[in-house]
Design a protein around this motif. Sequence first.
Motif, PDB file in Angstrom:
ATOM      1  N   TRP A 122       0.859  -1.185   0.000  1.00 12.31           N
ATOM      2  CA  TRP A 122       0.000   0.000   0.000  1.00 12.31           C
ATOM      3  C   TRP A 122       0.894   1.233   0.000  1.00 12.31           C
ATOM      4  N   PHE A 123       0.624   2.158  -0.924  1.00 12.04           N
ATOM      5  CA  PHE A 123       1.488   3.318  -1.112  1.00 12.04           C
ATOM      6  C   PHE A 123       1.056   4.533  -0.303  1.00 12.04           C
ATOM      7  N   GLY A 124       0.194   4.318   0.674  1.00 12.31           N
ATOM      8  CA  GLY A 124      -0.195   5.420   1.543  1.00 12.31           C
ATOM      9  C   GLY A 124      -1.530   6.021   1.155  1.00 12.31           C
ATOM     10  N   PRO A 125      -1.892   7.130   1.797  1.00 11.26           N
ATOM     11  CA  PRO A 125      -3.236   7.711   1.619  1.00 11.26           C
ATOM     12  C   PRO A 125      -3.590   8.063   0.176  1.00 11.26           C
ATOM     13  N   LYS A 126      -2.598   8.289  -0.685  1.00 10.79           N
ATOM     14  CA  LYS A 126      -2.897   8.646  -2.073  1.00 10.79           C
ATOM     15  C   LYS A 126      -3.068   7.430  -2.975  1.00 10.79           C
ATOM     16  N   ASP A 127      -2.851   6.243  -2.447  1.00 11.62           N
ATOM     17  CA  ASP A 127      -2.973   5.015  -3.240  1.00 11.62           C
ATOM     18  C   ASP A 127      -4.415   4.852  -3.705  1.00 11.62           C
ATOM     19  N   GLN A 128      -4.579   4.523  -4.979  1.00  7.39           N
ATOM     20  CA  GLN A 128      -5.919   4.310  -5.530  1.00  7.39           C
ATOM     21  C   GLN A 128      -6.552   3.006  -5.045  1.00  7.39           C
ATOM     22  N   VAL A 129      -5.751   2.143  -4.437  1.00  8.17           N
ATOM     23  CA  VAL A 129      -6.266   0.933  -3.807  1.00  8.17           C
ATOM     24  C   VAL A 129      -6.264   1.185  -2.301  1.00  8.17           C
ATOM     25  N   SER A 130      -7.425   1.212  -1.700  1.00 12.27           N
ATOM     26  CA  SER A 130      -7.551   1.628  -0.305  1.00 12.27           C
ATOM     27  C   SER A 130      -7.291   0.481   0.661  1.00 12.27           C
ATOM     28  N   ILE A 131      -7.117   0.830   1.936  1.00 16.44           N
ATOM     29  CA  ILE A 131      -7.014  -0.183   2.972  1.00 16.44           C
ATOM     30  C   ILE A 131      -8.294  -1.020   3.025  1.00 16.44           C
ATOM     31  N   GLY A 132      -9.438  -0.387   2.803  1.00 11.76           N
ATOM     32  CA  GLY A 132     -10.690  -1.145   2.749  1.00 11.76           C
ATOM     33  C   GLY A 132     -10.674  -2.188   1.648  1.00 11.76           C
ATOM     34  N   ASP A 133     -10.066  -1.860   0.514  1.00 11.05           N
ATOM     35  CA  ASP A 133      -9.932  -2.837  -0.564  1.00 11.05           C
ATOM     36  C   ASP A 133      -9.069  -4.014  -0.119  1.00 11.05           C
ATOM     37  N   VAL A 134      -8.013  -3.715   0.614  1.00  8.27           N
ATOM     38  CA  VAL A 134      -7.126  -4.780   1.096  1.00  8.27           C
ATOM     39  C   VAL A 134      -7.880  -5.700   2.046  1.00  8.27           C
ATOM     40  N   VAL A 135      -8.701  -5.119   2.913  1.00  6.27           N
ATOM     41  CA  VAL A 135      -9.512  -5.928   3.829  1.00  6.27           C
ATOM     42  C   VAL A 135     -10.361  -6.918   3.033  1.00  6.27           C
ATOM     43  N   GLN A 136     -10.990  -6.433   1.960  1.00  6.58           N
ATOM     44  CA  GLN A 136     -11.825  -7.314   1.152  1.00  6.58           C
ATOM     45  C   GLN A 136     -11.002  -8.375   0.433  1.00  6.58           C
ATOM     46  N   ALA A 137      -9.755  -8.021   0.075  1.00  2.00           N
ATOM     47  CA  ALA A 137      -8.884  -8.992  -0.589  1.00  2.00           C
ATOM     48  C   ALA A 137      -8.482 -10.115   0.354  1.00  2.00           C
ATOM     49  N   GLY A 138      -8.519  -9.852   1.655  1.00  3.13           N
ATOM     50  CA  GLY A 138      -8.252 -10.894   2.634  1.00  3.13           C
ATOM     51  C   GLY A 138      -6.847 -10.930   3.181  1.00  3.13           C
ATOM     52  N   ALA A 139      -5.926 -10.089   2.662  1.00  2.41           N
ATOM     53  CA  ALA A 139      -4.587 -10.025   3.246  1.00  2.41           C
ATOM     54  C   ALA A 139      -4.679  -9.425   4.638  1.00  2.41           C
ATOM     55  N   ARG A 140      -3.730  -9.761   5.490  1.00  2.00           N
ATOM     56  CA  ARG A 140      -3.801  -9.289   6.866  1.00  2.00           C
ATOM     57  C   ARG A 140      -2.594  -8.461   7.283  1.00  2.00           C
ATOM     58  N   GLY A 141      -1.626  -8.322   6.425  1.00  2.23           N
ATOM     59  CA  GLY A 141      -0.480  -7.478   6.719  1.00  2.23           C
ATOM     60  C   GLY A 141      -0.302  -6.435   5.632  1.00  2.23           C
ATOM     61  N   ILE A 142       0.148  -5.246   6.015  1.00  8.73           N
ATOM     62  CA  ILE A 142       0.377  -4.168   5.060  1.00  8.73           C
ATOM     63  C   ILE A 142       1.880  -3.942   4.900  1.00  8.73           C
ATOM     64  N   VAL A 143       2.283  -3.770   3.657  1.00  6.42           N
ATOM     65  CA  VAL A 143       3.655  -3.425   3.306  1.00  6.42           C
ATOM     66  C   VAL A 143       3.632  -1.990   2.799  1.00  6.42           C
ATOM     67  N   THR A 144       4.294  -1.096   3.505  1.00  8.83           N
ATOM     68  CA  THR A 144       4.252   0.305   3.090  1.00  8.83           C
ATOM     69  C   THR A 144       5.514   1.016   3.544  1.00  8.83           C
ATOM     70  N   ALA A 145       5.587   2.296   3.253  1.00 15.12           N
ATOM     71  CA  ALA A 145       6.738   3.123   3.619  1.00 15.12           C
ATOM     72  C   ALA A 145       6.272   4.565   3.710  1.00 15.12           C
ATOM     73  N   LEU A 146       7.122   5.395   4.272  1.00 18.62           N
ATOM     74  CA  LEU A 146       6.845   6.835   4.329  1.00 18.62           C
ATOM     75  C   LEU A 146       7.424   7.463   3.069  1.00 18.62           C
ATOM     76  N   HIS A 147       6.690   7.266   1.966  1.00 20.74           N
ATOM     77  CA  HIS A 147       7.210   7.660   0.659  1.00 20.74           C
ATOM     78  C   HIS A 147       7.404   9.169   0.521  1.00 20.74           C
ATOM     79  N   HIS A 148       6.748   9.946   1.372  1.00 14.82           N
ATOM     80  CA  HIS A 148       6.871  11.402   1.268  1.00 14.82           C
ATOM     81  C   HIS A 148       8.168  11.916   1.882  1.00 14.82           C
ATOM     82  N   LEU A 149       8.909  11.062   2.572  1.00 16.14           N
ATOM     83  CA  LEU A 149      10.176  11.479   3.165  1.00 16.14           C
ATOM     84  C   LEU A 149      11.325  11.066   2.251  1.00 16.14           C
ATOM     85  N   PRO A 150      12.229  11.984   1.935  1.00 21.09           N
ATOM     86  CA  PRO A 150      13.319  11.662   1.006  1.00 21.09           C
ATOM     87  C   PRO A 150      14.369  10.777   1.652  1.00 21.09           C
ATOM     88  N   PRO A 151      15.171  10.079   0.856  1.00 25.39           N
ATOM     89  CA  PRO A 151      16.271   9.292   1.413  1.00 25.39           C
ATOM     90  C   PRO A 151      17.236  10.183   2.200  1.00 25.39           C
TER      91      PRO A 151
END
Length: 403
Positions: A7-36
């Motif tokens: 999940w790419f964060g709040p701007k992702d076109q696939v929402s956390i609610g969508d993930v719930v329906q997909a049935g996965a139980r863990g989220i893989v994400t990052a703070l993409h707005h922070l630079p290296p």
Amino acid sequence: MQETWRWFGPKDQVSIGDVVQAGARGIVTALHHLPPGVVWPLEEIRARQEAIRAGSGGLTPPLSWSVVESLPVSEDIKRQTGDWRSHIDAYKTSLENIAAAGIEVVCYNFMPLLDWTRTDLGHRLETGATCMRFDLTDYVMFDVFVLARAGAADDYDAELLDAAQARFASSSDAFKQQLVDNIICGLPGAADHFSLTDIQDHLALYADCDHEQLARNQAGFLDLVTPLAQDLGLRLCCHPDDPPVSLLGLPRIMSTEADYQRLLTAVDLPANGITLCSGSLGARADNDLPGMMERMGDRVHFIHLRNVRREHDALFGSFHESEHLDGDVDMAALVAAILREEARRRLAGRPDHAIPFRPDHGQNILDDHTRQAQPGYPAIGRLKGLAELRGVISGITHATGHG
């Protein structure tokens, strides 16, 4: 095997609610707005965890942030130039904050400049689905005739150069610009503002960094951060090169089993591990994915399951991202190897016996064509892949008792 979803964060076109329906139980994400190179503040990490919890609706327990992908390694660290030492300090502080938030797995990569490269982000298949594709001729056309990288022509044989030159001559300006946009998309955080001149300038920064130097720099990075990760109970896992060959004259050091063996011996601690990406590694004909899992599985901390169809008989060439069970990677054999490794871990009493995996990428099908999600990360295409993988896992578990 622990099902996760990127999940790419709040701007992702696939929402956390969508993930719930997909049935996965863990989220893989990052703070993409922070630079290296900057610290990930603990409050930012907790805010992302709260967003995941809130998006889970009434699910009990709610989804959790299982894997950080990625905590980026700055270009200064990769080259050991500029502010690299302060970036190391920031990286270590970020690891401390990630551990304080209860997250245990941190994926990263050591690819210079480019995180991934495709020449077509919407290649249409005969089924009507679209997928990401790497066309070797288009890539050489970009490198030699569009970017005009100094010395690029010396990297390719005459037949490939002739094909690239002919394609360049017959291509429209619109096609060439789309090719540039597609390749720039693999530059982290740069797709909106990088020009060809910017790419050339960044490539020049690696002029004195060859394969051996980059490998030494990676070992130096791991020397500095892995002992801390070990003490914090974190598992670091390096993602392979995507695709697993040298691009634009840049060194690539995570493309083969030998590369990973070097990584593991460079800092021989359990916290120093592997992200086994079947799609990235599978683009090379000499990578044996089930065998790699058997031989190095005890240090595999995270898994990406996707498939590719190689369009060539050589070691490397054009490829496209296929359906999860319909490509050149023997997915059933790989999953069986993963389940055997998990069984070994359970017998050994390892708390990390359930290895997190995610259905990586996916073809755009049905409503994916209009959703415009992150390239490679459609909702329905990934759900289809996850469902297929569940079937393989269930069938092997039933037949063997592993799982």
